[in-house]
Write a protein that holds these residues in place. Structure first.
Motif, mmCIF file in Angstrom:
data_model
loop_
_atom_site.group_PDB
_atom_site.id
_atom_site.type_symbol
_atom_site.label_atom_id
_atom_site.label_comp_id
_atom_site.label_asym_id
_atom_site.label_seq_id
_atom_site.Cartn_x
_atom_site.Cartn_y
_atom_site.Cartn_z
ATOM 1 N N SER A 228 36.931 -108.186 4.602
ATOM 2 C CA SER A 228 37.665 -107.439 3.590
ATOM 3 C C SER A 228 38.152 -108.346 2.465
ATOM 4 C CB SER A 228 38.859 -106.722 4.222
ATOM 5 O OG SER A 228 39.669 -106.136 3.225
ATOM 6 N N TRP A 275 36.700 -104.755 -6.850
ATOM 7 C CA TRP A 275 35.573 -103.888 -6.472
ATOM 8 C C TRP A 275 35.882 -103.081 -5.215
ATOM 9 C CZ3 TRP A 275 33.434 -104.134 -1.662
ATOM 10 C CH2 TRP A 275 33.728 -105.287 -0.910
ATOM 11 N N SER A 276 36.760 -103.620 -4.347
ATOM 12 C CA SER A 276 37.053 -102.958 -3.075
ATOM 13 C C SER A 276 38.072 -101.837 -3.209
ATOM 14 C CB SER A 276 37.562 -103.987 -2.059
ATOM 15 O OG SER A 276 38.813 -104.529 -2.471
ATOM 16 N N GLY A 280 35.855 -99.080 -2.332
ATOM 17 C CA GLY A 280 34.653 -99.711 -2.862
ATOM 18 C C GLY A 280 33.669 -98.744 -3.479
ATOM 19 N N HIS A 363 32.862 -105.043 -9.986
ATOM 20 C CA HIS A 363 31.731 -104.323 -9.391
ATOM 21 C C HIS A 363 30.406 -104.969 -9.771
ATOM 22 C CE1 HIS A 363 32.823 -100.804 -7.005
ATOM 23 N NE2 HIS A 363 33.923 -100.719 -7.745
ATOM 24 N N HIS A 366 30.042 -108.032 -7.682
ATOM 25 C CA HIS A 366 29.792 -107.672 -6.286
ATOM 26 C C HIS A 366 28.348 -107.250 -6.082
ATOM 27 C CE1 HIS A 366 30.064 -104.822 -2.736
ATOM 28 N NE2 HIS A 366 30.500 -105.951 -2.238
#
Length: 389
Positions: A228, A275-276, A280, A363, A366
């Motif tokens: 995480s 991003w999470s 997400g 994002h 990621h």
């Protein structure tokens, strides 16, 4: 009623709702007690530290000065630092037998973030009934640890997150950092959420956490949140799924921190984890972005460009947004807002825009697998191999 006025009414309503929620939290949210009688049980403080030679000695000095915790033990993990963190820690400890400095030259096992892996190793070495996780950049008042554990036991909770005052230096920090507390203070009635087991209403900040060791193990510990990017929040959710309540309180007089130092550090830090947010999911984040734009861009634009009643409605919405930001900051600090707080609150629409830009950036990074933190990939590839503490 024209479409522009309707959107302005809707945005103003959302902003006003946020301000009302912030007022509720200001009036009802608990803060750590200033005076405690002391904690008799053993308490282990766990400090993960990677490249923290400049900041760790100050925290060690604070931990050495803790009162009301006669059975205190402090574990520090030098997590493959390259800047002399280990030597700085030993010098700051000065032979205090309550402190143990562990040293790891290994990078996290596959499927783990560095923070989660370090915390898991520390927890595996702790033998106390209460664990306190503290980041190296946090400064603690002498009663902070005793107050956090006292609050944990008073509530009968599995985890208490004591929210430190977020300090800022650069103008970018002053613009963005208050959004952390504002994000929950203006959207979630924290009192009822603290009595809930719903994971979706959990709020936690890993900078300063008090955790019941049995609940920690029942929730799977940091192994349950190994990959995480927001291990603190997901740890609270894991504990709730295991049947243990978690609670958020403010730590205004007891803890403070400067999370990031300067614009570049802040940009990289937010990119690492934004991003999470919202599970997400890009579509959920985009929907939240539209609501933010509606509540915090449409009213000020209407106040600037609209006419008559539309302009007045827009001005009301903008003032509601500024008010929610100021009140959230006062909830965090338990002090009247200063000039910097007020000026940054007036720029709230720009703060929302900067936040959304960082969310998009996160994002993108990621998707390309280009997320790094402190010279490491955010998560070590290949989740098939478990961590061995």
């Amino acid at each position: 009623m024209g479409a522009g006025r309707a959107l302005t009414w809707l945005g103003t309503g959302l902003a006003t709702l946020g301000a009302s929620t912030a007022v509720y939290n200001l009036l009802t949210l608990r803060t750590l007690p200033r005076r405690v009688s002391g904690v008799i049980e053993p308490v282990t403080v766990c400090v993960p530290a990677r490249d923290e030679a400049a900041r760790l000695p100050a925290l060690i000095a604070d931990l050495r000065a803790q009162t009301g915790v006669p059975r205190l033990r402090v574990l520090i993990l030098d997590d493959a630092s390259t800047d002399g963190t280990h030597e700085a820690a030993l010098a700051a400890i000065g032979g205090d037998e309550r402190f143990t400095v562990l040293r790891s030259a290994a990078h996290p096992a596959p499927g783990w973030t560095g923070k989660a892996a370090a915390c898991a190793r520390l927890a595996a070495r702790a033998d106390a009934a209460a664990l306190v996780f503290v980041d190296a950049d946090v400064r603690l008042a002498p009663q902070a640890v005793a107050a956090a554990v006292t609050e944990l036991r008073r509530r009968g909770a599995g985890l208490v997150s004591a929210w430190p005052v977020q300090e800022s230096g650069s103008r970018t920090e002053q613009l963005l950092q208050p959004l952390l507390a504002w994000s929950w203070a203006s959207t979630l009635p924290v009192g009822p959420a603290n009595h809930s087991l719903r994971p979706s209403t959990a709020v936690a900040c890993g900078q300063f956490l008090a955790v019941d060791a049995e609940a920690y193990r029942a929730g799977g510990g940091h192994a349950a949140v190994a990959a995480s990017a927001t291990e603190d929040l997901d740890l609270a959710r894991a504990l709730r799924r295991a049947g243990h309540r978690t609670a958020l309180v403010t730590a205004s007089h007891a803890a403070r921190t400067r999370m990031y130092s300067g614009t570049e550090d802040l940009t990289n830090g937010y990119t690492r984890w934004l991003w999470s947010a919202y599970g997400g999911r890009v579509e959920t984040g985009a929907a939240v972005g539209l609501l933010l734009a509606l509540a915090y861009w449409v009213p000020p634009l209407a106040a600037l460009l609209g006419r008559g009643r539309t302009r007045r409605i827009g001005l009301l919405g903008y003032l509601a947004a500024v008010t929610s930001r100021i009140i959230a900051r006062s909830t965090e600090t338990r002090h009247r807002p200063d000039r910097t707080d007020i000026l940054s609150a007036t720029a709230h629409p720009f703060a929302v825009g900067h936040y959304l830009t960082l969310w998009v950036r996160s994002h993108r990074r990621h998707r390309t697998g280009d997320l790094r933190w402190k010279q490491r990939p955010l998560v070590t590839p290949d989740t098939s191999i478990p961590l061995r503490a």
